[in-house]
Design a protein around this motif. Structure first.
Motif, mmCIF file in Angstrom:
data_model
loop_
_atom_site.group_PDB
_atom_site.id
_atom_site.type_symbol
_atom_site.label_atom_id
_atom_site.label_comp_id
_atom_site.label_asym_id
_atom_site.label_seq_id
_atom_site.Cartn_x
_atom_site.Cartn_y
_atom_site.Cartn_z
ATOM 1 N N ASP A 106 10.669 -10.590 29.728
ATOM 2 C CA ASP A 106 11.565 -9.676 30.440
ATOM 3 C C ASP A 106 12.455 -8.960 29.424
ATOM 4 O O ASP A 106 12.938 -9.576 28.467
ATOM 5 N N VAL A 107 12.684 -7.681 29.590
ATOM 6 C CA VAL A 107 13.518 -6.919 28.650
ATOM 7 C C VAL A 107 14.997 -7.236 28.853
ATOM 8 O O VAL A 107 15.724 -7.559 27.927
ATOM 9 N N VAL A 108 15.452 -7.148 30.091
ATOM 10 C CA VAL A 108 16.887 -7.297 30.393
ATOM 11 C C VAL A 108 17.136 -8.700 30.929
ATOM 12 O O VAL A 108 16.656 -9.068 31.996
ATOM 13 N N MET A 109 17.909 -9.489 30.147
ATOM 14 C CA MET A 109 18.247 -10.845 30.601
ATOM 15 C C MET A 109 19.747 -11.052 30.415
ATOM 16 O O MET A 109 20.536 -10.301 30.978
ATOM 17 N N GLU A 110 20.125 -12.041 29.575
ATOM 18 C CA GLU A 110 21.556 -12.283 29.411
ATOM 19 C C GLU A 110 22.260 -11.092 28.757
ATOM 20 O O GLU A 110 23.473 -10.924 28.852
ATOM 21 N N GLN A 111 21.478 -10.252 28.075
ATOM 22 C CA GLN A 111 21.965 -8.989 27.529
ATOM 23 C C GLN A 111 20.940 -7.927 27.874
ATOM 24 O O GLN A 111 19.761 -8.221 28.081
ATOM 25 N N ASP A 112 21.382 -6.663 27.900
ATOM 26 C CA ASP A 112 20.473 -5.589 28.266
ATOM 27 C C ASP A 112 19.282 -5.497 27.316
ATOM 28 O O ASP A 112 18.189 -5.107 27.712
ATOM 29 N N ASP A 113 19.509 -5.829 26.049
ATOM 30 C CA ASP A 113 18.420 -5.733 25.076
ATOM 31 C C ASP A 113 18.008 -7.097 24.557
ATOM 32 O O ASP A 113 17.439 -7.210 23.473
ATOM 33 N N ALA A 114 18.267 -8.152 25.341
ATOM 34 C CA ALA A 114 17.936 -9.511 24.889
ATOM 35 C C ALA A 114 16.454 -9.641 24.601
ATOM 36 O O ALA A 114 16.048 -10.250 23.608
ATOM 37 N N GLY A 115 15.607 -9.085 25.466
ATOM 38 C CA GLY A 115 14.175 -9.186 25.258
ATOM 39 C C GLY A 115 13.721 -8.459 24.004
ATOM 40 O O GLY A 115 12.882 -8.950 23.255
ATOM 41 N N LEU A 116 14.290 -7.270 23.759
ATOM 42 C CA LEU A 116 13.911 -6.505 22.573
ATOM 43 C C LEU A 116 14.319 -7.234 21.301
ATOM 44 O O LEU A 116 13.580 -7.259 20.309
ATOM 45 N N ARG A 117 15.521 -7.837 21.324
ATOM 46 C CA ARG A 117 15.973 -8.572 20.133
ATOM 47 C C ARG A 117 15.152 -9.840 19.923
ATOM 48 O O ARG A 117 14.942 -10.283 18.802
ATOM 49 N N LEU A 118 14.665 -10.422 21.011
ATOM 50 C CA LEU A 118 13.829 -11.612 20.878
ATOM 51 C C LEU A 118 12.516 -11.272 20.171
ATOM 52 O O LEU A 118 11.986 -12.081 19.407
ATOM 53 N N VAL A 119 11.986 -10.063 20.407
ATOM 54 C CA VAL A 119 10.766 -9.652 19.722
ATOM 55 C C VAL A 119 10.987 -9.652 18.209
ATOM 56 O O VAL A 119 10.162 -10.153 17.438
ATOM 57 N N SER A 120 12.138 -9.111 17.762
ATOM 58 C CA SER A 120 12.445 -9.101 16.336
ATOM 59 C C SER A 120 12.580 -10.515 15.798
ATOM 60 O O SER A 120 12.150 -10.818 14.681
ATOM 61 N N THR A 121 13.184 -11.400 16.594
ATOM 62 C CA THR A 121 13.315 -12.796 16.170
ATOM 63 C C THR A 121 11.943 -13.434 15.986
ATOM 64 O O THR A 121 11.700 -14.140 14.996
ATOM 65 N N ILE A 122 11.032 -13.193 16.926
ATOM 66 C CA ILE A 122 9.685 -13.781 16.862
ATOM 67 C C ILE A 122 8.949 -13.292 15.620
ATOM 68 O O ILE A 122 8.374 -14.079 14.866
ATOM 69 N N ARG A 123 8.981 -11.980 15.380
ATOM 70 C CA ARG A 123 8.186 -11.412 14.291
ATOM 71 C C ARG A 123 8.831 -11.617 12.918
ATOM 72 O O ARG A 123 8.147 -11.977 11.956
ATOM 73 N N GLU A 124 10.162 -11.396 12.821
ATOM 74 C CA GLU A 124 10.804 -11.348 11.513
ATOM 75 C C GLU A 124 11.478 -12.654 11.114
ATOM 76 O O GLU A 124 11.443 -13.039 9.943
ATOM 77 N N VAL A 125 12.104 -13.359 12.087
ATOM 78 C CA VAL A 125 12.795 -14.598 11.752
ATOM 79 C C VAL A 125 11.841 -15.780 11.801
ATOM 80 O O VAL A 125 11.737 -16.553 10.844
ATOM 81 N N LEU A 126 11.109 -15.928 12.929
ATOM 82 C CA LEU A 126 10.168 -17.042 13.056
ATOM 83 C C LEU A 126 8.867 -16.762 12.316
ATOM 84 O O LEU A 126 8.098 -17.682 12.050
ATOM 85 N N GLY A 127 8.619 -15.485 11.996
ATOM 86 C CA GLY A 127 7.421 -15.146 11.227
ATOM 87 C C GLY A 127 6.124 -15.359 11.972
ATOM 88 O O GLY A 127 5.088 -15.603 11.366
ATOM 89 N N ASN A 128 6.153 -15.259 13.287
ATOM 90 C CA ASN A 128 4.951 -15.463 14.107
ATOM 91 C C ASN A 128 4.319 -14.106 14.380
ATOM 92 O O ASN A 128 4.781 -13.343 15.221
ATOM 93 N N ALA A 129 3.249 -13.799 13.649
ATOM 94 C CA ALA A 129 2.609 -12.490 13.782
ATOM 95 C C ALA A 129 1.427 -12.510 14.729
ATOM 96 O O ALA A 129 0.934 -11.453 15.128
ATOM 97 N N SER A 130 0.947 -13.707 15.109
ATOM 98 C CA SER A 130 -0.273 -13.769 15.907
ATOM 99 C C SER A 130 -0.018 -13.820 17.403
ATOM 100 O O SER A 130 -0.854 -13.373 18.189
ATOM 101 N N VAL A 131 1.142 -14.376 17.842
ATOM 102 C CA VAL A 131 1.382 -14.490 19.279
ATOM 103 C C VAL A 131 1.411 -13.100 19.913
ATOM 104 O O VAL A 131 1.943 -12.150 19.353
ATOM 105 N N ARG A 132 0.814 -12.977 21.075
ATOM 106 C CA ARG A 132 0.789 -11.703 21.785
ATOM 107 C C ARG A 132 2.038 -11.598 22.646
ATOM 108 O O ARG A 132 2.399 -12.535 23.367
#
Length: 739
Positions: free
Chosen positions: A85-111
């Motif tokens: 979901d894009v909008v959760m506890e913050q309007d851009d929480a979902g978008l920021r989570l994508v950056s966390t997955i790719r750049e912080v956790l380094g998970n490039a394979s999960v869809r």
């Protein structure tokens, strides 16, 4: 019809948000991140009708916030698909989570597939261009059948990517192990060692030994001498057709024809092949001035079995090396190859080389829309275009799923016309023309001297991501960019150490009553003084802390230091409140409130001596969640300040119901008082609104008497700024208070 809760529980294993459980490894995992419990239940019900995917059952994990989702993803690195979901506890929480997955956790394979009920907030075109996501759906358009199709297609792609990753990792491990146990890993050194051993077995003082090799089905005359000793030493590198072998030639030809050894009195010819591996064969020719007796022949026949195994091992090793350093789809070098090439460069070579990176834009979107076959054709087309436009380059590698890297000489200049042709291409697939846009980066390797290959590539990729975020077709990475990125990485490492060793400190900046200049409180400000005596700007290290996941540890450390300062002031008889800053990540963390309360009670200080500051943007963006947390602090006795007021996008409805005690007018408005009428009007408007809503007002950044006087005329209550005092350490604060 949707299944009952009992039926769903029998088919799926659910993990609670706050304590995800262990799952069976044979299942494939899907994570649904959704803060609307009704829609979450609808998603689960829709997924319940899915049959096993490629023989694998699904395990569904659920999360209702980005914080919980981050924890689940770190605990379950084998999650294959995230419905986000894009909008959760913050309007851009979902978008920021994508950056966390790719750049912080380094998970490039999960869809990652975004689901939004508010497409206007995060437009599809912009999101797909800026974020590494694999799908975008409006909730209103996502039917049960479409959801099943999305899950099936993404899990197939996820499996394909993981198979490639695992294959490459496995080949690399096998290759490294083989190299560690076999010092003779190349054909020339192996054959030389074999020749030396044969010479020792036969005790040959005169005569010669040589090894001849080529492809199995090539003409005999095409074979060439790999290595040689004695009377044959001068023949190394020559073809058989260029040498007069006299009577040996006939036996060599017979050995190749019959694919077997030929043993004579004065010479022996041994035949070896690696037909099933690389389609090659080898002849070992031994000539002696003395007759080779039967005992020697038997020794050579026994030894030939070891030689045969050696040729097989080398063929296998070469094949593994080829696979480990080759992309198996395009049959061109891969990322491992680029690491090796850069690491093996001399200083001189680096000074005269440059790295060119080209990334295909919207590749994941194309994969989702058109499938893997289309993307394979796309990559092959781009590769051919690179070869056509840069014919001088022979060193091209595929270093990511849709990123090419090319090593060039600095004197191989690329024209602007060529750059444009590389950046904007067109491909014809099944009679349909598709536009293909690429982002290009050029890095002169002379600015990376002393860097490992991994760091060089990481620097280039960081700059490439920056170019894509700025919608730039081309960026030239210079030494300045290298220094900036390296400084950021170094600061991140040093900040982690400083937090762990608790070497960061707080300074206190006074807040004063504008009518009598008396201190009415302080604001605690984080300060980082490095070992060399230099200070790191708070804007810089706080930004690094936010991007590296250290912000919560930093805020907790600064709060503990703030409490220590309050105790010092309290013991000296100064009962003045001190404000501390909290981020929205702090406030939504389930343990943060308990940490603050426990620290206060542990140090036995009155709660009213603490004020919690949250920025206007945070308070408004996460209003529903943040307000609940702020009420808990208010109930405990803390005061609440809204910082940087006027710079966010407050809703008047929210402001009217906001539970806060103080509003802090941002310094950007205060600094222009007396010189900018619009700023004065804004401050007057804020003052009028706060008076109606019973907020006390603090003006930040007061530096002149003129600004102070204008604020007094507007009936502003309090202020802080360099006019009264700069931030000070607590001992200096005590001296200031006494004066």
């Amino acid at each position: 019809m949707p299944k009952s809760a009992h039926q769903l529980d029998q088919q799926f294993e659910f993990a609670p948000d706050d304590n995800p459980g262990l799952v069976v490894n044979t299942t494939w995992k899907i994570l649904s991140v959704e803060d609307d419990p009704d829609y979450q239940a609808s998603l689960v019900a829709s997924l319940s009708g899915l049959s096993p995917i490629m023989g694998h059952n699904l395990q569904i994990l659920t999360a209702s916030s980005s914080i919980t989702a981050s924890t689940l993803i770190s605990q379950h690195p084998d999650i294959g698909l995230i419905l986000l979901d894009v909008v959760m506890e913050q309007d851009d929480a979902g978008l920021r989570l994508v950056s966390t997955i790719r750049e912080v956790l380094g998970n490039a394979s999960v869809r990652v597939v975004l689901l939004t009920g508010q497409p206007g907030f995060a437009p599809e075109k912009e999101v797909m261009r800026n974020l590494d996501i694999d799908g975008y759906w409006n909730k209103a358009e996502l039917t049960r059948d479409k959801l099943h199709s999305v899950v099936h297609s993404n899990f197939r792609t996820w499996l394909y990517l993981n198979q490639l990753i695992q294959a490459r990792q496995g080949l690399q491990l096998v290759l490294d192990a083989a190299r560690s146990i076999n010092s003779k890993h190349d054909l020339v050194s192996f054959t030389r060692a074999v020749l030396a051993e044969i010479s020792h077995i036969l005790g040959i003082d005169k005569g010669g030994i040589m090894c001849v090799g080529n492809a199995v089905h090539d003409t005999f005359d095409g074979h060439y001498v790999i290595s040689s000793t004695g009377s044959f030493e001068h023949l190394q590198g020559l073809k058989i057709s260029d040498v007069n072998f006299a009577n040996i030639y006939t036996d060599m030809h017979a050995a190749l024809e019959q694919k077997q050894h030929v043993l004579n009195t004065y010479h022996s010819i041994f035949y070896f092949e690696t037909q099933n591996i690389d389609h090659k064969c080898y002849l070992m020719v031994v000539q002696s001035d003395s007759p080779v007796n039967e005992a020697h022949k038997h020794l050579l026949q026994v030894f030939s079995e070891n030689i045969s195994s050696g040729f097989t091992n080398i063929a296998l090793l070469n094949r593994l090396t080829e696979l480990a350093y080759t992309d198996i789809n395009l049959n061109i070098p891969n990322r491992n190859w680029l690491y090796r090439e850069i690491n093996n460069m001399s200083v001189k070579e680096r000074n005269h080389s440059l790295l060119l990176m080209l990334e295909v834009n919207q590749f994941d979107e194309a994969a989702f829309a058109f499938g893997a076959d289309f993307c394979q054709k796309l990559l092959l087309y781009v590769y051919k275009q690179i070869c056509s436009l840069l014919p001088q380059s022979q060193r091209i590698a595929l270093t990511a799923s849709h990123r090419f890297s090319i090593l060039l000489k600095v004197d191989e200049q690329i024209s602007e016309e060529t750059f444009n042709a590389l950046a904007h291409q067109k491909i014809d697939v099944s009679g349909v023309e598709h536009s293909v846009d690429l982002t290009l980066l050029q890095m002169d390797l002379d600015c990376t001297q002393g860097y490992s290959a991994a760091k060089v590539i990481n620097l280039a990729e960081s700059s490439l991501r920056e170019a894509k975020s700025k919608f730039t077709d081309f960026i030239k990475h210079t030494k300045q960019e290298s220094d900036t990125i390296s400084r950021r990485y170094d600061l991140m490492r040093d900040l982690r150490t400083a937090i762990g060793e608790r070497t960061l400190e707080v300074m206190l900046q006074p807040k004063v009553n504008l009518n009598n200049n008396q201190a009415v409180g302080f604001e605690a400000l984080a300060r980082w003084k490095k070992d060399d005596g230099s200070y790191v700007s708070p804007d810089e290290f706080i930004s690094i802390a936010e991007k590296s996941g250290l912000i919560q540890k930093l805020d907790c450390l600064i709060f503990e230091k703030t409490v220590e300062a309050i105790k010092t002031l309290y013991q000296q008889g100064y009962h003045l409140p001190v404000a501390f800053n909290a981020s929205s990540l702090d406030l939504v963390h389930p343990d943060y409130f308990d940490f603050i309360i426990n620290t206060i009670e542990k140090n036995a200080i009155p709660a009213h001596l603490l004020e919690l500051e949250v920025t206007e943007t945070q308070a408004m963006c996460d209003y529903n969640i943040i307000q609940v947390q702020l009420n808990k602090f208010i109930d405990f006795g803390l005061k609440i300040s809204i910082d940087d007021f006027g710079t966010g996008y407050s809703s008047l409805e929210h402001i009217s119901r906001l539970k806060a005690h103080y509003i802090k007018i941002d310094r950007s408005f205060v600094s222009r008082l007396g010189t900018d009428d619009p700023s004065a009007h804004i401050v007057e408007m804020v003052m009028l609104m706060c008076k109606k809503l019973n907020f006390k007002v603090i003006a930040e950044g007061i530096e002149t008497e003129r600004q102070k006087q204008l604020l007094q005329d507007m009936q502003c209550d309090m202020g802080q700024g360099y006019l009264f005092a700069k931030p000070m350490y607590v001992n200096d604060v005590l001296t200031w208070l006494k004066k």
